[in-house]
Design a protein around this motif. Structure first.
Motif, PDB file in Angstrom:
ATOM      1  N   SER A  21       0.826  -1.206   0.000  1.00 15.04           N
ATOM      2  CA  SER A  21       0.000   0.000   0.000  1.00 15.04           C
ATOM      3  C   SER A  21       0.863   1.260   0.000  1.00 15.04           C
ATOM      4  N   ALA A  22       2.074   1.174   0.498  1.00 11.37           N
ATOM      5  CA  ALA A  22       2.970   2.336   0.489  1.00 11.37           C
ATOM      6  C   ALA A  22       3.499   2.601  -0.909  1.00 11.37           C
ATOM      7  N   CYS A  23       3.485   1.598  -1.787  1.00 11.52           N
ATOM      8  CA  CYS A  23       4.030   1.756  -3.144  1.00 11.52           C
ATOM      9  C   CYS A  23       2.994   2.272  -4.134  1.00 11.52           C
ATOM     10  N   THR A  24       1.742   2.307  -3.761  1.00 11.87           N
ATOM     11  CA  THR A  24       0.732   2.756  -4.718  1.00 11.87           C
ATOM     12  C   THR A  24       0.913   4.232  -5.021  1.00 11.87           C
ATOM     13  N   PRO A  25       0.718   4.643  -6.271  1.00 10.96           N
ATOM     14  CA  PRO A  25       0.899   6.062  -6.610  1.00 10.96           C
ATOM     15  C   PRO A  25      -0.206   6.913  -5.986  1.00 10.96           C
ATOM     16  N   GLN A  26       0.175   8.065  -5.576  1.00  8.87           N
ATOM     17  CA  GLN A  26      -0.769   9.003  -4.979  1.00  8.87           C
ATOM     18  C   GLN A  26      -1.344   9.890  -6.075  1.00  8.87           C
ATOM     19  N   PRO A  27      -2.606  10.300  -5.990  1.00  6.34           N
ATOM     20  CA  PRO A  27      -3.172  11.175  -7.020  1.00  6.34           C
ATOM     21  C   PRO A  27      -2.490  12.532  -6.983  1.00  6.34           C
TER      22      PRO A  27
END
Length: 132
Positions: A21-27
């Motif tokens: 979840s820390a690797c998911t791109p942020q909008p």
């Protein structure tokens, strides 16, 4: 199907989910003018009227009937007959010596050529439109 996990396996799965979840791109952050209605001008009241439809193609004009005539010949070579017909019609004639023939009329010039496949280009006048 039921999975039985020991404590180590549970902690390992939780840690993996945390790292994933820390690797998911942020909008991306919105720009300062995003959904800002202060800079939008009010709508104009002078909207032009609707364009009335006009016929796209004018109706065809009647053409005068073509003059026709009947020719009856016997034992006459085709090229001599065609030359005589062209002379009477006021046309220039080019005749290919082959038997299977096709013809093409351009202005006052009649061309008779072998009946073989050929390419013809057609110009199509599309309507050119632009929006503003």
């Amino acid at each position: 199907m039921v999975f039985h996990l020991n404590g180590f396996q549970r902690h390992f799965i939780i840690l993996c989910l945390f790292f994933l979840s820390a690797c998911t791109p942020q909008p991306p952050l919105p720009s300062p003018a995003h959904l800002n209605t202060d800079n939008i001008p009010p709508p104009k009241d002078d909207i032009p009227p609707l364009i009335q439809q006009k016929p796209f193609v004018p109706p065809p004009l009647p053409t005068p009937p073509l003059s026709t005539f009947t020719v009856a010949v016997e034992s006459v070579q085709v090229d001599k007959l065609l030359f005589a017909l062209a002379r009477d019609a006021g046309l220039n004639v080019d005749i290919h010596p082959k038997v299977d023939l096709r013809y093409q009329i351009e202005g006052t010039h009649l061309t008779i050529s072998p009946d073989l496949p050929y390419m013809r280009l057609y110009k199509i006048g599309y309507v050119n439109l632009s929006r503003k």
